[in-house]
Design a protein around this motif. Structure first.
Motif, PDB file in Angstrom:
ATOM      1  N   SER A 135      61.560  11.265  27.389  1.00 39.49           N
ATOM      2  CA  SER A 135      62.890  11.320  26.784  1.00 39.49           C
ATOM      3  C   SER A 135      63.454   9.922  26.642  1.00 39.49           C
ATOM      4  CB  SER A 135      63.837  12.191  27.617  1.00 39.49           C
ATOM      5  OG  SER A 135      64.165  11.548  28.823  1.00 39.49           O
ATOM      6  N   CYS A 136      64.440   9.810  25.759  1.00 48.10           N
ATOM      7  CA  CYS A 136      65.158   8.556  25.562  1.00 48.10           C
ATOM      8  C   CYS A 136      66.581   8.876  25.122  1.00 48.10           C
ATOM      9  CB  CYS A 136      64.473   7.671  24.529  1.00 48.10           C
ATOM     10  SG  CYS A 136      64.447   8.357  22.867  1.00 48.10           S
ATOM     11  N   PHE A 137      67.466   7.904  25.297  1.00 51.72           N
ATOM     12  CA  PHE A 137      68.870   8.050  24.918  1.00 51.72           C
ATOM     13  C   PHE A 137      69.287   6.880  24.037  1.00 51.72           C
ATOM     14  CE2 PHE A 137      68.388  10.490  28.727  1.00 51.72           C
ATOM     15  CZ  PHE A 137      69.275  11.544  28.618  1.00 51.72           C
ATOM     16  N   LEU A 138      70.216   7.144  23.143  1.00 49.39           N
ATOM     17  CA  LEU A 138      70.778   6.120  22.266  1.00 49.39           C
ATOM     18  C   LEU A 138      72.181   6.539  21.872  1.00 49.39           C
ATOM     19  CD1 LEU A 138      69.896   6.865  18.693  1.00 49.39           C
ATOM     20  CD2 LEU A 138      68.364   7.796  20.429  1.00 49.39           C
ATOM     21  N   ARG A 139      72.879   5.644  21.208  1.00 49.79           N
ATOM     22  CA  ARG A 139      74.204   5.963  20.667  1.00 49.79           C
ATOM     23  C   ARG A 139      74.166   5.829  19.160  1.00 49.79           C
ATOM     24  NH1 ARG A 139      77.908   6.963  24.466  1.00 49.79           N
ATOM     25  NH2 ARG A 139      77.636   5.988  26.499  1.00 49.79           N
ATOM     26  N   ASP A 140      74.865   6.734  18.480  1.00 49.21           N
ATOM     27  CA  ASP A 140      75.004   6.600  17.030  1.00 49.21           C
ATOM     28  C   ASP A 140      76.063   5.533  16.749  1.00 49.21           C
ATOM     29  OD1 ASP A 140      77.580   7.771  17.150  1.00 49.21           O
ATOM     30  OD2 ASP A 140      76.970   9.633  16.184  1.00 49.21           O
ATOM     31  N   PRO A 141      76.285   5.151  15.498  1.00 50.26           N
ATOM     32  CA  PRO A 141      77.249   4.087  15.199  1.00 50.26           C
ATOM     33  C   PRO A 141      78.683   4.375  15.659  1.00 50.26           C
ATOM     34  CG  PRO A 141      75.807   4.432  13.330  1.00 50.26           C
ATOM     35  CD  PRO A 141      75.526   5.544  14.316  1.00 50.26           C
ATOM     36  N   SER A 142      79.010   5.642  15.910  1.00 52.11           N
ATOM     37  CA  SER A 142      80.348   5.998  16.384  1.00 52.11           C
ATOM     38  C   SER A 142      80.442   6.076  17.896  1.00 52.11           C
ATOM     39  CB  SER A 142      80.790   7.336  15.770  1.00 52.11           C
ATOM     40  OG  SER A 142      80.964   7.214  14.380  1.00 52.11           O
ATOM     41  N   GLY A 143      79.336   5.851  18.573  1.00 51.90           N
ATOM     42  CA  GLY A 143      79.338   5.870  20.032  1.00 51.90           C
ATOM     43  C   GLY A 143      78.927   7.192  20.651  1.00 51.90           C
ATOM     44  N   ARG A 146      61.171   5.406  13.486  1.00 55.46           N
ATOM     45  CA  ARG A 146      62.293   5.226  12.551  1.00 55.46           C
ATOM     46  C   ARG A 146      63.407   4.400  13.197  1.00 55.46           C
ATOM     47  NH1 ARG A 146      62.104   8.817   7.980  1.00 55.46           N
ATOM     48  NH2 ARG A 146      64.287   8.281   7.638  1.00 55.46           N
ATOM     49  N   LEU A 147      63.690   4.681  14.469  1.00 55.60           N
ATOM     50  CA  LEU A 147      64.709   3.910  15.180  1.00 55.60           C
ATOM     51  C   LEU A 147      64.304   2.442  15.264  1.00 55.60           C
ATOM     52  CD1 LEU A 147      65.459   6.435  18.064  1.00 55.60           C
ATOM     53  CD2 LEU A 147      67.002   5.849  16.177  1.00 55.60           C
ATOM     54  N   ASP A 148      63.049   2.195  15.600  1.00 58.60           N
ATOM     55  CA  ASP A 148      62.544   0.835  15.700  1.00 58.60           C
ATOM     56  C   ASP A 148      62.597   0.130  14.340  1.00 58.60           C
ATOM     57  OD1 ASP A 148      61.228  -1.308  17.237  1.00 58.60           O
ATOM     58  OD2 ASP A 148      59.502  -0.861  15.942  1.00 58.60           O
ATOM     59  N   THR A 149      62.174   0.815  13.287  1.00 54.46           N
ATOM     60  CA  THR A 149      62.182   0.243  11.937  1.00 54.46           C
ATOM     61  C   THR A 149      63.586  -0.185  11.524  1.00 54.46           C
ATOM     62  OG1 THR A 149      60.259   1.521  11.241  1.00 54.46           O
ATOM     63  CG2 THR A 149      61.731   0.767   9.497  1.00 54.46           C
ATOM     64  N   HIS A 150      64.598   0.596  11.938  1.00 53.70           N
ATOM     65  CA  HIS A 150      65.986   0.304  11.567  1.00 53.70           C
ATOM     66  C   HIS A 150      66.712  -0.546  12.609  1.00 53.70           C
ATOM     67  CE1 HIS A 150      65.155   3.559   8.712  1.00 53.70           C
ATOM     68  NE2 HIS A 150      66.048   2.938   7.964  1.00 53.70           N
ATOM     69  N   GLY A 151      65.991  -1.017  13.613  1.00 46.23           N
ATOM     70  CA  GLY A 151      66.584  -1.902  14.608  1.00 46.23           C
ATOM     71  C   GLY A 151      67.576  -1.244  15.543  1.00 46.23           C
ATOM     72  N   GLY A 180      70.949  10.484   8.168  1.00 54.27           N
ATOM     73  CA  GLY A 180      70.059  10.717   7.035  1.00 54.27           C
ATOM     74  C   GLY A 180      68.926   9.718   6.953  1.00 54.27           C
ATOM     75  N   ASP A 181      69.251   8.446   6.762  1.00 55.93           N
ATOM     76  CA  ASP A 181      68.223   7.422   6.552  1.00 55.93           C
ATOM     77  C   ASP A 181      67.481   7.047   7.832  1.00 55.93           C
ATOM     78  OD1 ASP A 181      69.043   7.427   3.933  1.00 55.93           O
ATOM     79  OD2 ASP A 181      70.119   5.531   4.043  1.00 55.93           O
ATOM     80  N   VAL A 182      68.194   6.862   8.912  1.00 51.71           N
ATOM     81  CA  VAL A 182      67.547   6.417  10.150  1.00 51.71           C
ATOM     82  C   VAL A 182      66.803   7.575  10.818  1.00 51.71           C
ATOM     83  CG1 VAL A 182      67.893   5.433  12.450  1.00 51.71           C
ATOM     84  CG2 VAL A 182      69.199   4.539  10.507  1.00 51.71           C
ATOM     85  N   LEU A 183      67.503   8.672  11.114  1.00 50.30           N
ATOM     86  CA  LEU A 183      66.853   9.784  11.817  1.00 50.30           C
ATOM     87  C   LEU A 183      66.037  10.686  10.896  1.00 50.30           C
ATOM     88  CD1 LEU A 183      69.582  10.886  14.393  1.00 50.30           C
ATOM     89  CD2 LEU A 183      67.606   9.383  14.741  1.00 50.30           C
ATOM     90  N   GLY A 184      66.305  10.626   9.590  1.00 51.25           N
ATOM     91  CA  GLY A 184      65.547  11.438   8.644  1.00 51.25           C
ATOM     92  C   GLY A 184      66.000  12.875   8.543  1.00 51.25           C
ATOM     93  N   CYS A 185      67.246  13.153   8.941  1.00 51.37           N
ATOM     94  CA  CYS A 185      67.785  14.517   8.854  1.00 51.37           C
ATOM     95  C   CYS A 185      68.176  14.825   7.407  1.00 51.37           C
ATOM     96  CB  CYS A 185      69.002  14.670   9.758  1.00 51.37           C
ATOM     97  SG  CYS A 185      68.632  14.443  11.510  1.00 51.37           S
ATOM     98  N   GLN A 189      78.679   5.387   7.263  1.00 53.35           N
ATOM     99  CA  GLN A 189      77.782   4.856   8.293  1.00 53.35           C
ATOM    100  C   GLN A 189      77.043   6.001   9.001  1.00 53.35           C
ATOM    101  OE1 GLN A 189      79.684   2.769  11.599  1.00 53.35           O
ATOM    102  NE2 GLN A 189      78.287   1.053  11.252  1.00 53.35           N
ATOM    103  N   ALA A 190      77.754   7.092   9.272  1.00 53.99           N
ATOM    104  CA  ALA A 190      77.141   8.253   9.929  1.00 53.99           C
ATOM    105  C   ALA A 190      76.090   8.896   9.017  1.00 53.99           C
ATOM    106  CB  ALA A 190      78.208   9.269  10.320  1.00 53.99           C
ATOM    107  N   VAL A 191      76.400   9.009   7.721  1.00 56.86           N
ATOM    108  CA  VAL A 191      75.443   9.577   6.771  1.00 56.86           C
ATOM    109  C   VAL A 191      74.178   8.715   6.718  1.00 56.86           C
ATOM    110  CG1 VAL A 191      75.052  10.005   4.303  1.00 56.86           C
ATOM    111  CG2 VAL A 191      77.131  10.865   5.408  1.00 56.86           C
ATOM    112  N   TRP A 192      74.344   7.404   6.722  1.00 58.58           N
ATOM    113  CA  TRP A 192      73.195   6.505   6.746  1.00 58.58           C
ATOM    114  C   TRP A 192      72.375   6.737   8.027  1.00 58.58           C
ATOM    115  CZ3 TRP A 192      72.573   2.646  10.526  1.00 58.58           C
ATOM    116  CH2 TRP A 192      71.426   1.859  10.374  1.00 58.58           C
ATOM    117  N   PHE A 193      73.041   6.781   9.181  1.00 56.21           N
ATOM    118  CA  PHE A 193      72.334   6.907  10.449  1.00 56.21           C
ATOM    119  C   PHE A 193      71.578   8.234  10.546  1.00 56.21           C
ATOM    120  CE2 PHE A 193      72.038   8.171  14.908  1.00 56.21           C
ATOM    121  CZ  PHE A 193      71.355   7.087  15.430  1.00 56.21           C
TER     122      PHE A 193
END
Length: 137
Positions: free
Chosen positions: A112-120, A87-92, A21-26, A15-19
């Motif tokens: 600026s903005c803040f969010l949480r990854d799938p692990s919090g 990218r964040l918006d595209t991935h919901g 890699g795929d979501v943030l584009g790292c 899940q972290a690799v998806w977030f």
């Protein structure tokens, strides 16, 4: 070379690799079945499977908003910041603290903005009106 390194735990590596890699584009780096490295906007991020991060209620007031403590993130160029938001918006992915203009008209003006990854883990992304004012007083 001066690259920041951050190692942190995640609950689920896939899940972290998806977030990241795929979501943030790292860009992914080396990995095993228990950890993965990423080029986190020019810095080394190592994600290790480990004890779940506990969601903290600690917040700090910054320019009228409660921001999660601890957090990490990246200072980005304006175009990259907008790409990350898209990218964040595209991935919901919902923002914990929506994009806000901080310190308008002052040295260090930024969005600026803040969010949480799938692990919090709490993340902040920001972009400065004038990049030379990142460390403005």
């Amino acid at each position: 070379m001066s690259v920041f390194h951050l190692a942190m735990t995640v609950r689920d590596l896939d899940q972290a690799v998806w977030f990241y890699g795929d979501v943030l584009g790292c860009k992914p780096g080396r990995s095993t079945d228990t950890w993965a490295d990423f080029d986190f906007f020019g810095h080394q991020l190592s994600l290790h499977v480990g004890e779940a991060v506990t969601d903290r209620e600690t917040n700090s007031r910054v320019a009228g908003s409660a921001v999660p403590i601890p957090h990490f993130g990246a200072v980005l160029e304006g175009d990259t910041f907008d790409t990350v938001l898209d990218r964040l918006d595209t991935h919901g992915v919902s923002l914990l603290v929506p994009v806000k203009l901080r310190f308008p008209g002052e040295p260090g003006e930024q969005r600026s903005c803040f969010l949480r990854d799938p692990s919090g883990n709490a993340l902040e992304f920001k972009t400065f009106k004038k990049s030379e004012e990142v460390f403005a007083l």
